[in-house]
Design a protein around this motif. Structure first.
Motif, PDB file in Angstrom:
ATOM      1  N   TYR A  91       1.973  46.265  -5.701  1.00  0.00           N
ATOM      2  CA  TYR A  91       2.982  46.013  -4.668  1.00  0.00           C
ATOM      3  C   TYR A  91       2.807  44.633  -4.024  1.00  0.00           C
ATOM      4  O   TYR A  91       3.777  43.980  -3.661  1.00  0.00           O
ATOM      5  CB  TYR A  91       2.916  47.108  -3.593  1.00  0.00           C
ATOM      6  N   LEU A 107       5.103  41.555  -4.391  1.00  0.00           N
ATOM      7  CA  LEU A 107       6.412  41.488  -3.728  1.00  0.00           C
ATOM      8  C   LEU A 107       6.332  40.767  -2.396  1.00  0.00           C
ATOM      9  O   LEU A 107       7.339  40.286  -1.893  1.00  0.00           O
ATOM     10  CB  LEU A 107       6.982  42.897  -3.517  1.00  0.00           C
ATOM     11  N   THR A 108       5.145  40.681  -1.831  1.00  0.00           N
ATOM     12  CA  THR A 108       4.971  40.062  -0.516  1.00  0.00           C
ATOM     13  C   THR A 108       4.161  38.771  -0.572  1.00  0.00           C
ATOM     14  O   THR A 108       3.869  38.180   0.452  1.00  0.00           O
ATOM     15  CB  THR A 108       4.281  41.050   0.446  1.00  0.00           C
ATOM     16  N   THR A 109       3.805  38.333  -1.774  1.00  0.00           N
ATOM     17  CA  THR A 109       2.993  37.128  -1.949  1.00  0.00           C
ATOM     18  C   THR A 109       3.716  36.168  -2.882  1.00  0.00           C
ATOM     19  O   THR A 109       4.065  36.541  -4.000  1.00  0.00           O
ATOM     20  CB  THR A 109       1.615  37.481  -2.561  1.00  0.00           C
ATOM     21  N   GLU A 110       3.950  34.958  -2.418  1.00  0.00           N
ATOM     22  CA  GLU A 110       4.634  33.978  -3.260  1.00  0.00           C
ATOM     23  C   GLU A 110       3.742  33.540  -4.418  1.00  0.00           C
ATOM     24  O   GLU A 110       2.523  33.480  -4.293  1.00  0.00           O
ATOM     25  CB  GLU A 110       5.026  32.755  -2.428  1.00  0.00           C
ATOM     26  N   ASN A 150       2.584  40.657 -11.430  1.00  0.00           N
ATOM     27  CA  ASN A 150       4.016  40.405 -11.360  1.00  0.00           C
ATOM     28  C   ASN A 150       4.719  41.004 -12.582  1.00  0.00           C
ATOM     29  O   ASN A 150       5.772  41.625 -12.459  1.00  0.00           O
ATOM     30  CB  ASN A 150       4.290  38.901 -11.251  1.00  0.00           C
ATOM     31  N   THR A 202       4.817  44.754 -12.179  1.00  0.00           N
ATOM     32  CA  THR A 202       5.796  45.106 -11.150  1.00  0.00           C
ATOM     33  C   THR A 202       7.208  45.004 -11.712  1.00  0.00           C
ATOM     34  O   THR A 202       8.043  45.887 -11.494  1.00  0.00           O
ATOM     35  CB  THR A 202       5.635  44.195  -9.912  1.00  0.00           C
ATOM     36  N   LYS A 203       7.482  43.932 -12.453  1.00  0.00           N
ATOM     37  CA  LYS A 203       8.798  43.781 -13.076  1.00  0.00           C
ATOM     38  C   LYS A 203       9.089  44.949 -14.005  1.00  0.00           C
ATOM     39  O   LYS A 203      10.201  45.486 -14.001  1.00  0.00           O
ATOM     40  CB  LYS A 203       8.870  42.465 -13.857  1.00  0.00           C
ATOM     41  N   SER A 232       9.804  39.842  -6.990  1.00  0.00           N
ATOM     42  CA  SER A 232      10.416  39.858  -5.654  1.00  0.00           C
ATOM     43  C   SER A 232      11.860  39.351  -5.705  1.00  0.00           C
ATOM     44  O   SER A 232      12.697  39.800  -4.921  1.00  0.00           O
ATOM     45  CB  SER A 232       9.591  39.052  -4.654  1.00  0.00           C
ATOM     46  N   ASP A 233      12.180  38.460  -6.636  1.00  0.00           N
ATOM     47  CA  ASP A 233      13.556  37.992  -6.801  1.00  0.00           C
ATOM     48  C   ASP A 233      14.450  39.124  -7.322  1.00  0.00           C
ATOM     49  O   ASP A 233      15.604  39.243  -6.914  1.00  0.00           O
ATOM     50  CB  ASP A 233      13.625  36.803  -7.761  1.00  0.00           C
ATOM     51  N   MET A 277      13.942  42.345  -6.767  1.00  0.00           N
ATOM     52  CA  MET A 277      14.133  43.268  -5.642  1.00  0.00           C
ATOM     53  C   MET A 277      15.143  42.709  -4.651  1.00  0.00           C
ATOM     54  O   MET A 277      15.984  43.448  -4.136  1.00  0.00           O
ATOM     55  CB  MET A 277      12.802  43.552  -4.941  1.00  0.00           C
ATOM     56  N   LEU A 278      15.097  41.422  -4.375  1.00  0.00           N
ATOM     57  CA  LEU A 278      16.040  40.797  -3.453  1.00  0.00           C
ATOM     58  C   LEU A 278      17.460  40.915  -3.994  1.00  0.00           C
ATOM     59  O   LEU A 278      18.393  41.275  -3.251  1.00  0.00           O
ATOM     60  CB  LEU A 278      15.676  39.331  -3.223  1.00  0.00           C
TER      61      LEU A 278
END
Length: 106
Positions: free
Chosen positions: A38, A41-44, A68, A71-72, A94-95, A97-98
């Motif tokens: 997870y 998603l919160t770390t660039e 990453n 997660t993808k 994270s992109d 999810m956004l």
């Protein structure tokens, strides 16, 4: 798709398709947390470290890239096929999810 991973089974049975998206997103977040990915998603994403950077920085970058990708895979596995096709080429989880959030709302 049959799965031997009980976490993947949760996503298999609860794909993001429209109704009840908050419940399904919560299940996805539980799976990402349980699999310890997870955090991406919160770390660039960090820049690629140069050769003179400590090994710990290289290891951190490598761990981020690996997590990453995992997660993808979980995210893409949790959405229906049309959305998978739209997001499969995106590099950062994270992109994805956004973008899904923009499509479905909160």
């Amino acid at each position: 798709m049959a799965s031997f991973n009980p976490l993947a089974k949760i996503l298999d049975e609860n794909k993001l398709t429209g109704p009840n998206n908050l419940d399904k997103k919560r299940n996805l977040m539980l799976v990402l947390t349980a699999t310890k990915v997870y955090w991406v998603l919160t770390t660039e994403e960090q820049e690629l470290p140069g050769p003179d950077v400590p090994q710990a920085d290289h290891d951190r970058k490598s761990k981020w890239l690996q997590d990453n990708e995992m997660t993808k895979c979980y995210i893409l596995g949790s959405i229906f096929n049309v959305l998978q096709q739209q997001h499969i080429g995106m590099a950062v989880a994270s992109d994805i999810m956004l973008n899904i959030k923009e499509i479905f709302g909160e």
